[in-house]
Design an enzyme around this catalytic site. Sequence first.
Site, PDB file in Angstrom:
ATOM      1  N   ARG A  80       2.508  13.874   5.812  1.00 25.44           N
ATOM      2  CA  ARG A  80       2.511  15.141   5.207  1.00 25.44           C
ATOM      3  C   ARG A  80       0.974  15.663   5.670  1.00 25.44           C
ATOM      4  O   ARG A  80       0.867  16.886   5.501  1.00 25.44           O
ATOM      5  CB  ARG A  80       2.316  15.297   3.532  1.00 25.44           C
ATOM      6  CG  ARG A  80       3.722  14.888   2.929  1.00 25.44           C
ATOM      7  CD  ARG A  80       3.315  14.848   1.535  1.00 25.44           C
ATOM      8  NE  ARG A  80       2.640  13.466   1.267  1.00 25.44           N
ATOM      9  CZ  ARG A  80       2.489  13.248  -0.103  1.00 25.44           C
ATOM     10  NH1 ARG A  80       2.547  14.009  -1.017  1.00 25.44           N
ATOM     11  NH2 ARG A  80       1.745  12.046  -0.381  1.00 25.44           N
ATOM     12  N   ARG A  81       0.149  14.888   5.972  1.00 30.28           N
ATOM     13  CA  ARG A  81      -1.388  15.376   6.433  1.00 30.28           C
ATOM     14  C   ARG A  81      -1.445  15.393   7.920  1.00 30.28           C
ATOM     15  O   ARG A  81      -1.634  14.434   8.879  1.00 30.28           O
ATOM     16  CB  ARG A  81      -2.163  14.294   5.947  1.00 30.28           C
ATOM     17  CG  ARG A  81      -2.350  14.333   4.417  1.00 30.28           C
ATOM     18  CD  ARG A  81      -2.918  13.115   3.888  1.00 30.28           C
ATOM     19  NE  ARG A  81      -2.315  11.581   3.885  1.00 30.28           N
ATOM     20  CZ  ARG A  81      -2.804  10.458   3.476  1.00 30.28           C
ATOM     21  NH1 ARG A  81      -3.830  10.605   2.613  1.00 30.28           N
ATOM     22  NH2 ARG A  81      -2.082   9.425   3.609  1.00 30.28           N
ATOM     23  N   TYR A  88      10.611   3.329 -10.375  1.00 26.58           N
ATOM     24  CA  TYR A  88       9.955   3.170  -9.324  1.00 26.58           C
ATOM     25  C   TYR A  88      10.991   1.965  -8.868  1.00 26.58           C
ATOM     26  O   TYR A  88      11.448   1.651  -7.728  1.00 26.58           O
ATOM     27  CB  TYR A  88       8.742   2.797  -9.157  1.00 26.58           C
ATOM     28  CG  TYR A  88       8.166   2.155  -7.940  1.00 26.58           C
ATOM     29  CD1 TYR A  88       8.049   2.798  -6.684  1.00 26.58           C
ATOM     30  CD2 TYR A  88       7.792   0.808  -8.021  1.00 26.58           C
ATOM     31  CE1 TYR A  88       7.792   2.357  -5.627  1.00 26.58           C
ATOM     32  CE2 TYR A  88       7.648   0.268  -6.629  1.00 26.58           C
ATOM     33  CZ  TYR A  88       7.466   1.220  -5.433  1.00 26.58           C
ATOM     34  OH  TYR A  88       7.158   0.430  -4.178  1.00 26.58           O
ATOM     35  N   GLY A 124       5.991   8.354   7.184  1.00 24.60           N
ATOM     36  CA  GLY A 124       4.732   7.960   6.367  1.00 24.60           C
ATOM     37  C   GLY A 124       3.679   7.426   7.262  1.00 24.60           C
ATOM     38  O   GLY A 124       3.190   6.266   6.737  1.00 24.60           O
ATOM     39  N   THR A 158      -2.928  -1.145   0.136  1.00 27.27           N
ATOM     40  CA  THR A 158      -2.991  -0.087   0.781  1.00 27.27           C
ATOM     41  C   THR A 158      -3.154   1.095  -0.095  1.00 27.27           C
ATOM     42  O   THR A 158      -4.046   0.855  -1.110  1.00 27.27           O
ATOM     43  CB  THR A 158      -1.690   0.267   1.401  1.00 27.27           C
ATOM     44  OG1 THR A 158      -0.623   0.460   0.277  1.00 27.27           O
ATOM     45  CG2 THR A 158      -1.132  -0.755   2.197  1.00 27.27           C
ATOM     46  N   GLU A 159      -2.894   2.350   0.217  1.00 23.41           N
ATOM     47  CA  GLU A 159      -2.970   3.499  -0.698  1.00 23.41           C
ATOM     48  C   GLU A 159      -2.349   3.383  -1.831  1.00 23.41           C
ATOM     49  O   GLU A 159      -2.326   4.195  -2.887  1.00 23.41           O
ATOM     50  CB  GLU A 159      -3.149   4.719   0.008  1.00 23.41           C
ATOM     51  CG  GLU A 159      -4.370   5.021   0.946  1.00 23.41           C
ATOM     52  CD  GLU A 159      -4.336   6.485   1.420  1.00 23.41           C
ATOM     53  OE1 GLU A 159      -3.148   6.877   1.396  1.00 23.41           O
ATOM     54  OE2 GLU A 159      -5.149   6.776   2.140  1.00 23.41           O
ATOM     55  N   ALA A 186      -1.142   6.506   6.926  1.00 24.62           N
ATOM     56  CA  ALA A 186      -1.780   5.483   6.143  1.00 24.62           C
ATOM     57  C   ALA A 186      -1.098   4.125   5.850  1.00 24.62           C
ATOM     58  O   ALA A 186       0.255   4.255   6.231  1.00 24.62           O
ATOM     59  CB  ALA A 186      -2.482   5.837   4.716  1.00 24.62           C
ATOM     60  N   SER A 204      10.930  -3.108  -1.702  1.00 25.14           N
ATOM     61  CA  SER A 204       9.919  -3.685  -2.169  1.00 25.14           C
ATOM     62  C   SER A 204      10.287  -4.820  -2.994  1.00 25.14           C
ATOM     63  O   SER A 204      11.810  -4.609  -3.467  1.00 25.14           O
ATOM     64  CB  SER A 204       9.314  -2.668  -3.300  1.00 25.14           C
ATOM     65  OG  SER A 204       8.663  -3.101  -4.176  1.00 25.14           O
ATOM     66  N   ASN A 261       9.411   4.268   6.157  1.00 23.17           N
ATOM     67  CA  ASN A 261       8.227   3.599   5.469  1.00 23.17           C
ATOM     68  C   ASN A 261       7.919   4.603   4.487  1.00 23.17           C
ATOM     69  O   ASN A 261       7.270   4.086   3.579  1.00 23.17           O
ATOM     70  CB  ASN A 261       7.081   3.522   6.844  1.00 23.17           C
ATOM     71  CG  ASN A 261       5.946   3.268   5.608  1.00 23.17           C
ATOM     72  OD1 ASN A 261       5.542   2.104   5.200  1.00 23.17           O
ATOM     73  ND2 ASN A 261       4.856   4.151   5.808  1.00 23.17           N
TER      74      ASN A 261
END
Length: 252
Positions: free
Chosen positions: A34-35, A153, A9, A188-189, A12, A140, A87
């Site tokens: 993924r990007r 989640y 990850g 973050t995003e 970002a 988290s 991450n």
Amino acid sequence: MAKIALITGATAGIGEACAHLFAREGFDLILTGRRQERLDALAQQLNSTYNVRIAVAAFDIRNREQVLHHLDILPDDLKQVDILVNNAGLSQGLDPLQNGSYDDWDTMIDTNIKGLLYVSKLVANWMINNKKGHIINLGSIAGKEVYPNGNVYCATKSAVDALSKGMRIDLLQHGIKVTAIHPGAVETEFSEVRFKGDKDRAKKVYEGFTPLTAEDVAETIWYVASRPAHVNINDLVLMPTAQATGSMIYRG
């Protein structure tokens, strides 16, 4: 010989911040996400700034075949991984259980639990062969405390907490460290992804207080990763000063 960190990850947020920090400290890096275009741009930037070796692997961590293929074809010398930062993770939706989306549930479970497992099994075996290693899992506060409408989640991050404890036991005899890092609110995003691109709704999550930054979390990850060989920080929760629990934030 430079040490090697694998960061999932990395396109970002916390993953990208970790990439910068570990590169600054002289690590060679394996970066996944993924990007492809973001990975390539980040690799070029880190290589030119820090003169470290960067390998990138673009895949969806939910896809077991992609994970195993892209990591297995890495050069053998890059499989001498010292640090794995698990991450990659996300949240989708914020609804009561009875109104939840099956697709959102699948995405969170497949990313936050199964994706982490796919990477961890492969890399743990590399570490066993290399007789060294440290796995750092991003949990988290949601894995410690359930908050309203967080249901699935929170369950996935509770699983990360439990899996970290299990890994620590299973890998103990091999001298491999396992740490779980549990941040509170980090800007973050994350919220933009949770709310599927609704930037205005995402921005409201962080109004009225100072949240953690990706760099704050990355610095904490570096701290635990840089302890002496005989020291392991098992479990660490970090929160903004304005946040007391998963759902209690003072917006002064």
